[in-house]
Structure formats: C-alpha cells, structure tokens
Design an enzyme around this catalytic site. Structure first.
Site, mmCIF file in Angstrom:
data_model
loop_
_atom_site.group_PDB
_atom_site.id
_atom_site.type_symbol
_atom_site.label_atom_id
_atom_site.label_comp_id
_atom_site.label_asym_id
_atom_site.label_seq_id
_atom_site.Cartn_x
_atom_site.Cartn_y
_atom_site.Cartn_z
ATOM 1 N NE ARG A 113 -3.357 2.153 2.836
ATOM 2 C CZ ARG A 113 -4.746 2.193 2.704
ATOM 3 N NH1 ARG A 113 -5.353 0.992 2.101
ATOM 4 N NH2 ARG A 113 -5.616 3.211 3.018
ATOM 5 C CG HIS A 140 -8.243 0.774 -2.984
ATOM 6 N ND1 HIS A 140 -7.747 -0.248 -2.494
ATOM 7 C CD2 HIS A 140 -8.726 1.461 -1.912
ATOM 8 C CE1 HIS A 140 -7.933 -0.226 -1.110
ATOM 9 N NE2 HIS A 140 -8.641 0.533 -0.544
ATOM 10 C CD GLN A 143 -13.301 -0.257 -0.696
ATOM 11 O OE1 GLN A 143 -12.684 -0.124 0.426
ATOM 12 N NE2 GLN A 143 -14.445 -0.552 -0.398
ATOM 13 C CG ASP A 237 -13.133 7.885 -1.398
ATOM 14 O OD1 ASP A 237 -13.199 7.936 -0.232
ATOM 15 O OD2 ASP A 237 -12.068 7.627 -2.340
ATOM 16 C CB CYS A 279 -13.921 3.035 0.385
ATOM 17 S SG CYS A 279 -13.400 4.781 -0.185
ATOM 18 N NE ARG A 324 -10.973 -3.686 0.896
ATOM 19 C CZ ARG A 324 -9.927 -2.614 1.168
ATOM 20 N NH1 ARG A 324 -10.329 -1.822 2.148
ATOM 21 N NH2 ARG A 324 -8.638 -2.929 0.812
#
Length: 343
Positions: A113, A140, A143, A237, A279, A324
């Site tokens: 990440r 991502h 996600q 987001d 998210c 996730r």
C-alpha cells in the site's frame, strides 16, 4: 509447508490493478469470497495457507485494509509481518527492485500500500512471489472486489443488471477501480463529477474498451440527475484523499457540494431501494478532528455524505468493510492455488 485445497478454481499470480482480472476469474473470486465468508460465519474455517509467510508493507496508514490482510492471514494459518515507512528502508535507502529481490527470499507474498503505481509494479516485476495492490494513487482493486461482493449480497438483481453511481471526486483510485471492475462484470456504472475531477481519459477509454466486450454501460457526466437516475447504489468517497494538500478543501467543497449525498439525493434516484456505499473513512458528521475542521471552516456537518444517509438502513458501509477480509482471502488463495497442482 501445508496448503490444503479449497473449492475455488480461480488462479492468478499478482493483483496489481483491476484489469489484471478477466470476467470469469473475477466472478470466481466473488464466489470464493462468499464461500469463505459462510465458513467464517458458521465457525468452520479450514486454514488453507499454513506454513506461508506474507509481508504487508504499508507506506500509507490504514484501518480496514491492514486489518483485513492481518486477520485473513491469521485465520488462513499464514504468518504476517507488517512494515511501515518507519520500519523499512523501502523508498528511502533501498529501491523497490532490491526490496523485491530480498523479500522474495524470506516471504511467499507481498501486500503493498503506497503512492505511485510504479512501486507495486516494480515489486511484481523484480520479485518471484505474488504481489497484491492494497492501494496506490491510481488503483484500489481489493476495495472494488469488496464493493462487488457487497452489491452481489445486498441487491435482488444480478451484478450485470445493477446500476451503480459514484459521485464526487471521480479522479481517484476508488472511482478508477469501481468503473473498471464494473466494466469487467458487465454492469451499468456512472461517474458523476465536475469536469476538473473526472477520471483520467486513459482510464475511461480502457474501461469503455472492456465494456464493448462485456456489455457494460459506462457514463461519465457532470449532470447529477442523469448520473443518479434509477441507481441501485450511490457511492462516494472523501473529497480530499490521503497525500493531497489540506488547502484543497477550499476548492473542493464549493465544487463538490452538488454531488454531496443526502436524503434528497437518495430520493432523487427514483428508486425506493437505492442503497449507499462508501469505502471509508467518511466525513459524515463533525465528531472527528477533520469533521470538526470542515464544520468550522465551511459550516458543513459532514462533507461527502450526510449523517442521516450514512447511518440509515440503506447504508452498506460496514458490510463493505467486512467484505474486504473475505475478498482478500480469495485473492491470496487464488495466487497460491498453482502451488496445489505444482504448476
């Protein structure tokens, strides 16, 4: 080393961006994740990754992604070593290429990440073990997989018939991955954003090329009403992402206010069953340090979404967060699956 079998058939090596996945593999990963979720719920987890060790390298902070990887690895019987920017030399005194070579001698997989996509690409190029993108500035994918599993679980429709609309900062990794993954799965995906914050044209073109083969419908527009009409899911987001300047709030708030998801906007879809996705983390009230700062500066109690939507029965944000872990398990099992057959 013991790797027990699982009824999954998807096999991948790396997951660097959503376009690494074909539709059959994507659908199988979702089926695998659903099965793994049922196993956990019933208390019948059978560890599949015993004897393996994974490096979890996070140059950006995380709550959900870190927790998902660490718990998933623990439950699947694998070892996990967490490294952040203060506990490794990566990027400061050691290159991605050298790090990839070294970690390949110790570990069986790497979750990364960080910032530029080139970082995770180099780890995959120069290492000899699976590498998974746990977030970069551009993509991502873990996600998006969790988002798709959540929509698959909570909608009465099959994925190919679902309309999902992303509103707000469409020029970010979550929007890129959502649009591309939805294109792979043949969905109706819409990005509602001002001109300055729409996805990169190259990402749009790539998604539309995929859509021409999958039957997906892709819309990128500044028109909020057109974007939300009939939507089964509204997704947003934060308006200023990790690593961006705090000064951007002065530009983003007036620019993105028309895209803020509140009760009126949810009703504006014309679909009584519209659900809400995010998210996380989310600025939905003024109880956090950042939320209080937004309230003091702009008089806005919650930024990208109002608290009454975030806390409503239509909100699926905690389902997304949980998913996730299950989708990350499926990804890792698919990467290690060739080891079961000796391929």
């Amino acid at each position: 080393m013991t790797i027990t079998t699982t009824p999954q058939t998807a096999t991948i090596k790396h997951l660097l961006r959503d376009t690494d996945l074909s539709r059959p593999v994507y659908e199988q990963l979702l089926a695998d994740a659903a099965l793994l979720k049922r196993e956990k719920a019933s208390g019948s987890i059978q560890p599949h990754l015993c004897g393996l060790n994974v490096a979890v390298i996070f140059e950006k902070p995380s709550t959900r992604t870190r927790s998902a990887f660490e718990v998933a690895l623990h439950e699947e019987g694998a070892g996990c070593t967490y490294m952040d920017s203060a506990s490794s030399h990566l990027g400061s005194s050691e290159s991605f290429e050298d790090t990839a070579h070294v970690l390949s001698r110790f570990f069986d997989g790497i979750a990364y990440r960080g910032f530029a996509q080139s970082g995770v690409d180099q780890l995959a190029e120069h290492g000899s073990i699976p590498v998974w993108n746990a977030l970069t500035n551009e993509w991502h994918p873990t996600q998006a997989l969790a988002d798709m599993l959540t929509m698959r679980e909570t909608s009465e429709k099959p994925l190919k018939d679902i309309v999902v609309t992303f509103l707000g900062d469409g020029h970010n990794n979550v929007a890129n991955s959502l649009m591309t993954s939805a294109a792979i799965l043949g969905m109706d995906v819409r990005i509602g954003a001002p001109e300055l914050l729409q996805p990169d044209p190259a990402v749009i073109d790539a998604a539309r090329l995929i859509a021409s083969r999958s039957g997906a419908r892709i819309t990128v527009t500044t028109d909020v009403n057109a974007a939300i009409a009939g939507a089964d899911f509204l997704y947003t987001d934060v308006w200023v992402s990790m690593g961006e300047s705090d000064e951007l709030w002065d530009q983003r708030v007036p620019l993105l206010l028309p895209y803020r998801i509140d009760v009126d906007l949810m009703h504006g879809t014309g679909n009584a069953k519209t659900q809400f996705l995010h998210c996380l983390p989310s600025i939905h009230d003024s109880t956090t340090v950042l939320g209080k700062k937004i309230y003091d500066r702009f008089g806005l109690d919650g930024a990208e979404v109002s608290n009454d939507v975030f806390r409503s029965p239509a909100s699926r944000v905690y389902d997304q967060a949980e998913n996730r872990m299950h989708t990350i398990k499926a990804i890792m099992l698919a990467s290690f699956a060739p080891m079961n057959t000796g391929s």
